[in-house]
Motif scaffolding. Structure first.
Motif, short mmCIF file in Angstrom:
data_model
loop_
_atom_site.label_atom_id
_atom_site.label_comp_id
_atom_site.label_asym_id
_atom_site.label_seq_id
_atom_site.Cartn_x
_atom_site.Cartn_y
_atom_site.Cartn_z
N PRO A 55 0.84 -1.20 0.00
CA PRO A 55 0.00 0.00 0.00
C PRO A 55 0.88 1.25 0.00
CG PRO A 55 -0.77 -1.58 1.65
CD PRO A 55 0.52 -2.11 1.11
N GLY A 56 0.52 2.19 -0.87
CA GLY A 56 1.27 3.45 -0.94
C GLY A 56 2.55 3.38 -1.76
N THR A 111 -2.91 2.09 -3.82
CA THR A 111 -3.77 2.77 -2.86
C THR A 111 -3.31 2.51 -1.42
OG1 THR A 111 -6.03 3.05 -2.09
CG2 THR A 111 -5.41 0.84 -2.71
N GLU A 112 -3.63 3.48 -0.54
CA GLU A 112 -3.34 3.25 0.88
C GLU A 112 -4.62 2.81 1.60
OE1 GLU A 112 -1.61 7.05 1.28
OE2 GLU A 112 0.42 6.23 1.42
N ASP A 113 -5.69 2.76 0.84
CA ASP A 113 -6.98 2.37 1.40
C ASP A 113 -7.04 0.84 1.54
OD1 ASP A 113 -9.61 1.82 1.96
OD2 ASP A 113 -10.41 3.33 0.58
N GLY A 115 1.96 -2.64 6.48
CA GLY A 115 1.35 -1.74 5.52
C GLY A 115 0.60 -0.59 6.19
N ASN A 116 0.07 -0.85 7.42
CA ASN A 116 -0.70 0.15 8.13
C ASN A 116 0.12 1.35 8.58
OD1 ASN A 116 -3.46 -0.17 8.35
ND2 ASN A 116 -3.20 -2.00 9.61
#
Lengths: 231, 141
Positions: free
Chosen positions: B30-31, B75-77, B139-140
């Protein structure tokens, strides 16, 4: 503006009609496969685009111009047969291309020659058929042209070289330039093409994107071609 | 020419599928910034326009986001990623059940065969799950 445009283009050789009322537009930024059985008119079309033949009727335009000296500046053409002086070595050929074409990128050519293990000292005469084809293609691909017209560029080379050549075509991709590849080896080039033109008996049978053909027919372009032109 | 493609489907849909898989499996984090279209096209051995089309598909789904000047990012979602992952899993289960149905197995038997297979795999499978969780945590942050 289309980089290559034919309108109602017809070319006859005696009683044979090689191209019959062909209309076609190729926009910049595409890698196009010109596909058709032997004798369908592929080479004739590429020769007309280079001004090596003149049409009987209709017209062909490169960036809006009829083929002439101006268009040769922006068109990089690989003919279907050897055309380089066979007494020359690679270095002399590089010099020749540098003299002739302001868009020739010598470092790019040297990099490819090295990758494919072709020495600058080697004379064309001393090369195998495959090596000669590689050397020719390197010269042609090392120009920063607006339109590359490649007549059977991968027919005579081994599969590893074929991959390298296709990679080179992707690496050189430029949204302002287009590449037209005439070939029988559809399966090899298919993933690299975004558009294909099928020609048959001198006529454009179909002009679509690769994925349109796959979407509509549920077949690869290669399979579809075999079906359409089954003997 | 690394990737291979099935002949009965458009190439762009197969590219999109492969890229989705890279994201849900955590290989693309993510990101993370994606390579340029040209570099990705080179890696896959495909036409850059075709790859572009696949990326646009992922953008529409919210899996990838384009930033005007600096390129494309995963995406970071995490919710979008989780949803896609679930959809993948459901598709796999559907085709598994279809195959079992063709064998004429009743549901109860399918469940017990599945449980049996899972317990046999036991150790290896649970290890992999915990590793996946660790990646999610990473990832968070």
């Amino acid at each position: 503006m289309a980089i290559l445009e034919c309108s109602m283009l017809t070319k006859r050789f005696g009683s044979t009609t090689a191209l019959d009322d062909v209309s076609l537009r190729i926009e910049p930024g595409h890698i196009v496969g010109l596909l058709g059985p032997n004798g369908s008119g592929k080479t004739t079309m590429l020769k007309l685009a280079n001004g090596l033949l003149t049409p009987n009727s209709g017209e062909i335009r490169i960036a809006g111009m009829e083929p002439c000296r101006e268009t040769r500046r922006i068109v990089s053409y690989l003919p279907d047969r050897p055309y380089l002086a066979d007494w020359m070595n690679v270095r002399q050929l590089l010099d020749l291309f540098e003299d002739f074409y302001t868009d020739f990128d010598r470092p790019r050519a040297l990099e490819m020659l090295e990758k494919l293990h072709i020495s600058e000292e080697m004379r064309i005469r001393e090369m195998s058929k495959g090596t000669r084809e590689k050397a020719q293609l390197i010269l042609v691909m090392s120009r920063r042209a607006k339109l590359y017209l490649l007549d059977e560029p991968i027919g005579g080379v081994d599969p590893a070289t074929r991959d390298y050549i296709l990679e080179t075509i992707i690496r050189n991709y430029n949204p302002e330039a287009s590449v037209v590849i005439s070939t029988h080896l559809i399966a090899d080039v298919e993933p690299v093409l975004d558009e294909v033109v099928f020609i048959s008996n001198g006529r454009v049978f179909l002009h679509k994107t690769t994925d349109e053909i796959r979407e509509e027919s549920g077949k690869s372009v290669d399979q579809y071609f075999r079906e359409v032109f089954r003997c | 020419m690394e990737w291979s493609f099935r002949s009965d489907q458009p190439i762009y849909t197969q590219l999109a599928e492969k890229l989705r898989m890279e994201i849900v499996s955590g290989r693309y984090r993510p990101g993370e910034r994606l390579a340029s279209v040209r570099d990705m096209a080179l890696e896959a051995g495909v036409n850059p326009n075709t790859l572009q089309r696949a990326l646009q598909e992922l953008e529409r789904e919210g899996m990838v986001r384009a930033q005007r000047t600096s390129g494309r990012f995963v995406t970071e979602d995490l919710q979008v990623i989780a949803q896609t992952k679930k959809r993948f899993a459901e598709e796999q289960i559907r085709s598994f059940l279809e195959a079992m149905g063709k064998l004429g197995l009743p549901e109860r038997e399918i469940v017990s065969l599945l449980e049996e297979a899972l317990s046999r795999k036991g150790g290896a499978a649970s290890e992999r799950v915990s590793q996946g969780e660790k990646e999610d945590e990473h990832g968070n942050t």
